[in-house]
Structure formats: structure tokens, C-alpha cells
Design a protein around this motif. Structure first.
Motif, PDB file in Angstrom:
ATOM      1  N   GLU A  94       0.837  -1.190   0.000  1.00  0.00           N
ATOM      2  CA  GLU A  94       0.000   0.000   0.000  1.00  0.00           C
ATOM      3  C   GLU A  94       0.880   1.250   0.000  1.00  0.00           C
ATOM      4  N   HIS A  95       0.515   2.218  -0.838  1.00  0.00           N
ATOM      5  CA  HIS A  95       1.284   3.454  -0.944  1.00  0.00           C
ATOM      6  C   HIS A  95       0.344   4.648  -0.800  1.00  0.00           C
ATOM      7  N   GLN A  96       0.867   5.737  -0.262  1.00  0.00           N
ATOM      8  CA  GLN A  96       0.087   6.965  -0.153  1.00  0.00           C
ATOM      9  C   GLN A  96       0.085   7.749  -1.454  1.00  0.00           C
ATOM     10  N   SER A  97       1.160   7.664  -2.207  1.00  0.00           N
ATOM     11  CA  SER A  97       1.258   8.420  -3.455  1.00  0.00           C
ATOM     12  C   SER A  97       0.343   7.809  -4.510  1.00  0.00           C
ATOM     13  N   PRO A  98      -0.213   8.627  -5.415  1.00  0.00           N
ATOM     14  CA  PRO A  98      -1.131   8.107  -6.438  1.00  0.00           C
ATOM     15  C   PRO A  98      -0.462   7.250  -7.494  1.00  0.00           C
ATOM     16  N   VAL A  99       0.858   7.406  -7.657  1.00  0.00           N
ATOM     17  CA  VAL A  99       1.601   6.682  -8.689  1.00  0.00           C
ATOM     18  C   VAL A  99       2.863   6.089  -8.063  1.00  0.00           C
ATOM     19  N   VAL A 100       3.240   4.908  -8.550  1.00  0.00           N
ATOM     20  CA  VAL A 100       4.458   4.234  -8.099  1.00  0.00           C
ATOM     21  C   VAL A 100       5.287   3.919  -9.336  1.00  0.00           C
ATOM     22  N   THR A 101       6.597   4.172  -9.275  1.00  0.00           N
ATOM     23  CA  THR A 101       7.468   3.855 -10.405  1.00  0.00           C
ATOM     24  C   THR A 101       8.353   2.661 -10.068  1.00  0.00           C
ATOM     25  N   LEU A 102       8.634   1.859 -11.099  1.00  0.00           N
ATOM     26  CA  LEU A 102       9.456   0.669 -10.959  1.00  0.00           C
ATOM     27  C   LEU A 102      10.615   0.773 -11.939  1.00  0.00           C
ATOM     28  N   ALA A 103      11.839   0.637 -11.454  1.00  0.00           N
ATOM     29  CA  ALA A 103      13.010   0.651 -12.330  1.00  0.00           C
ATOM     30  C   ALA A 103      13.026  -0.627 -13.159  1.00  0.00           C
ATOM     31  N   LEU A 104      13.243  -0.472 -14.462  1.00  0.00           N
ATOM     32  CA  LEU A 104      13.147  -1.611 -15.377  1.00  0.00           C
ATOM     33  C   LEU A 104      14.513  -2.250 -15.603  1.00  0.00           C
ATOM     34  N   GLY A 105      15.106  -2.736 -14.536  1.00  0.00           N
ATOM     35  CA  GLY A 105      16.378  -3.435 -14.657  1.00  0.00           C
ATOM     36  C   GLY A 105      16.180  -4.917 -14.422  1.00  0.00           C
ATOM     37  N   GLY A 106      17.294  -5.630 -14.320  1.00  0.00           N
ATOM     38  CA  GLY A 106      17.226  -7.041 -13.956  1.00  0.00           C
ATOM     39  C   GLY A 106      16.493  -7.921 -14.940  1.00  0.00           C
ATOM     40  N   GLY A 107      16.579  -7.614 -16.224  1.00  0.00           N
ATOM     41  CA  GLY A 107      15.979  -8.499 -17.217  1.00  0.00           C
ATOM     42  C   GLY A 107      14.498  -8.295 -17.449  1.00  0.00           C
ATOM     43  N   PHE A 108      13.930  -7.232 -16.913  1.00  0.00           N
ATOM     44  CA  PHE A 108      12.513  -6.977 -17.152  1.00  0.00           C
ATOM     45  C   PHE A 108      12.350  -6.390 -18.554  1.00  0.00           C
ATOM     46  N   ASN A 109      11.650  -7.122 -19.409  1.00  0.00           N
ATOM     47  CA  ASN A 109      11.534  -6.746 -20.810  1.00  0.00           C
ATOM     48  C   ASN A 109      10.095  -6.382 -21.159  1.00  0.00           C
ATOM     49  N   ALA A 110       9.818  -6.279 -22.457  1.00  0.00           N
ATOM     50  CA  ALA A 110       8.476  -5.874 -22.894  1.00  0.00           C
ATOM     51  C   ALA A 110       7.413  -6.842 -22.401  1.00  0.00           C
ATOM     52  N   ASP A 111       7.672  -8.152 -22.483  1.00  0.00           N
ATOM     53  CA  ASP A 111       6.684  -9.122 -22.012  1.00  0.00           C
ATOM     54  C   ASP A 111       6.415  -8.962 -20.524  1.00  0.00           C
ATOM     55  N   THR A 112       7.464  -8.735 -19.757  1.00  0.00           N
ATOM     56  CA  THR A 112       7.294  -8.565 -18.319  1.00  0.00           C
ATOM     57  C   THR A 112       6.456  -7.333 -18.008  1.00  0.00           C
ATOM     58  N   ILE A 113       6.704  -6.263 -18.747  1.00  0.00           N
ATOM     59  CA  ILE A 113       5.927  -5.041 -18.533  1.00  0.00           C
ATOM     60  C   ILE A 113       4.453  -5.313 -18.754  1.00  0.00           C
ATOM     61  N   HIS A 114       4.120  -6.023 -19.827  1.00  0.00           N
ATOM     62  CA  HIS A 114       2.716  -6.332 -20.093  1.00  0.00           C
ATOM     63  C   HIS A 114       2.121  -7.199 -18.986  1.00  0.00           C
ATOM     64  N   GLU A 115       2.898  -8.140 -18.476  1.00  0.00           N
ATOM     65  CA  GLU A 115       2.408  -8.969 -17.382  1.00  0.00           C
ATOM     66  C   GLU A 115       2.133  -8.136 -16.133  1.00  0.00           C
ATOM     67  N   LEU A 116       2.984  -7.134 -15.888  1.00  0.00           N
ATOM     68  CA  LEU A 116       2.837  -6.321 -14.691  1.00  0.00           C
ATOM     69  C   LEU A 116       1.618  -5.413 -14.742  1.00  0.00           C
TER      70      LEU A 116
END
Length: 386
Positions: free
Chosen positions: A88-110
Motif C-alpha cells: 500500500e502506498h500513499q502516493s497516487p503513482v508508483v514507479t518501478l526501475a526496469l532493470g534485472g531483465g525486465f523486458n516488454a513481455d514482463t511489462i505487459h504482465e505487470l
């Protein structure tokens, strides 16, 4: 329950209008829907490239990184962050750094729960909060306005030496839009509605009916006023139904909701009482758009209720605002209404927009065997008065 959408209206609704800002946001919406990146400028003048997650491909990610000169992050809403296990976060938006092998498919899954793909662990991601006024927050708000999944890939722009922001935008043929203009867009678009069409349209249960179309000057979507009989603000409060468009319920007769019954029932009831207005608002799926509503239906088939499905997609339970309705009423000469509704949020929002709600008129229809859960959720989760 107070809808989070109440917080979307600024306390001061008399802020000056900027027609150029309206047009820039509308053009940016079009670019985002076409899968093109746009440049978002925050309050400090810093720039970032923003791309809809629905347009993410390996090539698009590589091009975004190269053009911006930095590594992108994935910006998701608070509800979506909770849904994928980021807490749970208070801010309306949360950002995730796209490192560690996270690719286009992973983004869609997220970001897309309808893919039914196994979710990868997010425990190793670098997570940062973001406010709406930031480049990341504004990019997510723009995706919402575009009726896309409410997430964005955002890459801060590192301008080469000697290159200005205008030069960068011109070189890459991109649209630049300010974060503040994105956040003010719905208010400005509502306050600048113009009557563009007015015709007699006899209806099955209300032959003496006119339909009036109102359009914002940026060319955005029209809202309609269905005026039945000859209502007059001089004769006391006008009977009004605020109805958000529902393609599946209003046109196809879907049994998943009660929208078609409410629309036709409102027309019949107003005709029976002599006169009144149905405001037909272009806010499909509680403001998330038709495609996202169909995605929510997929999630409901998996066992989520209508509120949970919206939140799984990353939306608030209700994304609508009712300033367009208030503006149409003002232009029609009505400041006091009797409101056909079961939704207490509509009473609060109209009052906040300067329309006096003299009375609530119950607007209840029996369930049909397919929508019992939907109606139960509206009562238990959204406070509807049945």
C-alpha cells in the motif's frame, strides 16, 4: 463511500482557461493512442518521454531509451501497485526501475491482469513514489485520458549539449505537453462545452423530446442532453437523470448491468412526470472506456467484483467527474434539480459543481438473474441506495 473522483476537481473552478493547453493535451492523447511517445514537461521544466504500455515492444523500448538518453521506468497507479504485490502506498503513482531483465513481455504482465500470465517476482524492483504533478504521474494521467491501461513507460530526457527542449521536440517530431495541462484537462474541457447540435427526436416513451449535443473546443467527445417536454427553471427544480453511456447495456441490452433499464426507465419516468432532462455523459465504464470495461468483465468472470476489477486494472473504483453535467445544466438554464439516482456520489459532486440538488428521486429496477452480484457490489462497496 466517497469516491476518489471527488478529489479530481480543484477547489477553485474559476481558474483561467488556456485553449492552447486543451489542444496540446488532445493531440497528445491521439499520439499516445497511436502508439507514439510524447514529451511530458513537469512543473520544474524537466522533460521525459512517455509511452503507453499498450505500445510497448522490444523495439519501442530500445528506441525510447536511445532517444531519451536514459533508462526508462514503469509508472503504475496505486491500485495496480497493490494488485501486483508492491504494498500500500500513499502516493497516487508508483514507479518501478526496469532493470534485472525486465523486458516488454514482463511489462505487459505487470500492467495487464487479463493476460493470465504467471506474475514474476517484483521483490527485487526499485520502487519510488510519484505525485500526479511529476512527469511519471502526468504520463499515467494522460494514459487514463486516452482510455488506455493506466500505466506508462517514462524515460527522463537528457538533452545533448547545445540542444533546447524545442529543438529536441522538433527534431524527433514529437508532441510536448505540460503536466499541469494534463491534470487540468477534464475541468477545462467541461467548462468550455459549446452547443453544436439541437434536434427534435421523438422517443417511444417520450415523443416530445429534443437532443442537444455539447462539444469542447478541442474537438473532444460530445455529451448529450435529452430534453423531454418543456422543462423550465422558473417552475422549480427540474427532474434530471445523469446517465453515463453504456454501449453494452444501453445499445445491446446487456444483462450484466442495469444501465439499459435505468436509461429507458428515466426517459419513461420523466415523460410521465411531464418534463425533465437526461444528461447522457460520455463516460463509458465509470470513466475507464469501453475497451477497459471489457477487460474488467474478463476479470469479473474470474471472480472479482466490479470494484475489484477496476482496481486490478489500475483504476479507481469510479473515474467519472460530473462537471460536464453541471455545465450543460447551467447552459440550459437550470440551477436546481431533483435527481433520479441511487448514487450518493452524484449528489455530492453536483452540489460541489454549483448545482443545488433539492431532492433525490429513487431509481431502482429489479435484478435479472445475471446482475445480482453487480447490484450487491454497488450497494455494499459504493454505497448505492437501493
Amino acid at each position: 463511500m466517497t469516491s476518489p473522483s471527488l478529489a479530481k476537481l480543484p477547489d477553485d473552478l474559476s481558474q483561467p482557461l488556456d485553449q492552447t493547453a486543451l489542444r496540446s493535451v488532445d493531440r497528445a492523447i491521439g499520439d499516445l493512442r497511436r502508439g507514439d511517445p510524447v514529451v511530458v514537461e513537469d512543473l520544474q521544466g524537466d522533460l521525459a518521454l512517455a509511452l503507453s504500455v499498450e505500445a510497448v515492444t522490444p523495439d519501442a523500448l530500445a528506441a525510447l531509451k536511445l532517444m531519451a538518453g536514459s533508462s526508462p521506468v514503469l509508472a503504475v497507479t496505486r491500485p495496480r501497485a497493490a494488485a501486483i504485490g508492491l504494498g500500500e502506498h500513499q502516493s497516487p503513482v508508483v514507479t518501478l526501475a526496469l532493470g534485472g531483465g525486465f523486458n516488454a513481455d514482463t511489462i505487459h504482465e505487470l500492467v495487464d491482469p487479463t493476460r493470465r500470465a504467471p506474475q514474476r517476482s517484483v521483490s527485487t524492483l526499485t520502487i519510488e513514489p510519484a505525485e500526479l504533478e511529476t512527469r511519471e504521474g502526468a504520463a499515467v494521467a494522460l494514459a487514463k485520458l486516452a482510455r488506455l491501461l493506466p500505466s506508462a513507460v517514462v524515460a527522463p530526457i537528457r538533452l545533448p549539449r547545445g540542444v533546447t527542449a524545442d529543438g529536441f521536440v522538433a527534431k524527433h517530431d514529437l508532441m510536448l505537453v505540460r503536466a499541469r495541462d494534463i491534470l487540468d484537462y477534464q475541468v477545462h474541457a467541461a467548462r468550455t462545452l459549446t452547443l453544436v447540435g439541437d434536434a427534435s427526436v421523438p422517443l417511444a416513451n417520450a415523443e416530445n423530446t429534443r437532443v442537444l449535443a455539447f462539444r469542447p473546443p478541442d474537438g473532444g467527445v460530445e455529451h448529450l442532453a435529452i430534453v423531454i417536454g418543456e422543462p423550465s427553471g422558473q417552475d422549480g427544480p427540474v427532474l434530471v437523470r445523469m446517465h453515463s453511456e453504456c454501449f453494452t447495456g444501453d445499445l445491446l441490452g446487456s444483462l450484466r448491468c442495469d444501465c439499459g433499464d435505468q436509461l429507458r426507465g428515466a426517459i419513461a419516468e420523466i415523460s410521465r412526470q411531464g418534463s425533465g432532462v437526461v444528461l447522457y455523459l460520455a463516460q463509458e465504464g465509470r470513466g475507464i472506456g469501453l475497451v477497459n470495461k471489457l477487460r474488467a468483465y474478463q476479470l469479473q468472470d474470474d471472480g472479482f467484483d466490479t470494484v475489484e476489477a477496476n482496481e486490478m486494472l489500475g483504476f479507481d473504483a469510479d473515474e467519472r467527474i460530473y462537471l460536464p453535467a453541471a455545465e450543460m445544466l447551467r447552459q440550459l438554464g437550470f440551477s436546481r434539480v431533483r435527481l433520479l439516482t441511487n448514487n450518493p456520489d452524484k449528489l455530492r459532486q453536483l452540489a460541489r459543481c454549483g448545482i443545488e440538488v433539492v431532492d433525490r428521486v429513487a431509481h431502482i429496477f429489479p435484478s435479472n438473474g445475471h446482475n445480482e452480484g453487480y447490484l450487491r457490489t454497488k450497494a455494499e462497496r459504493s454505497g448505492h441506495m437501493f
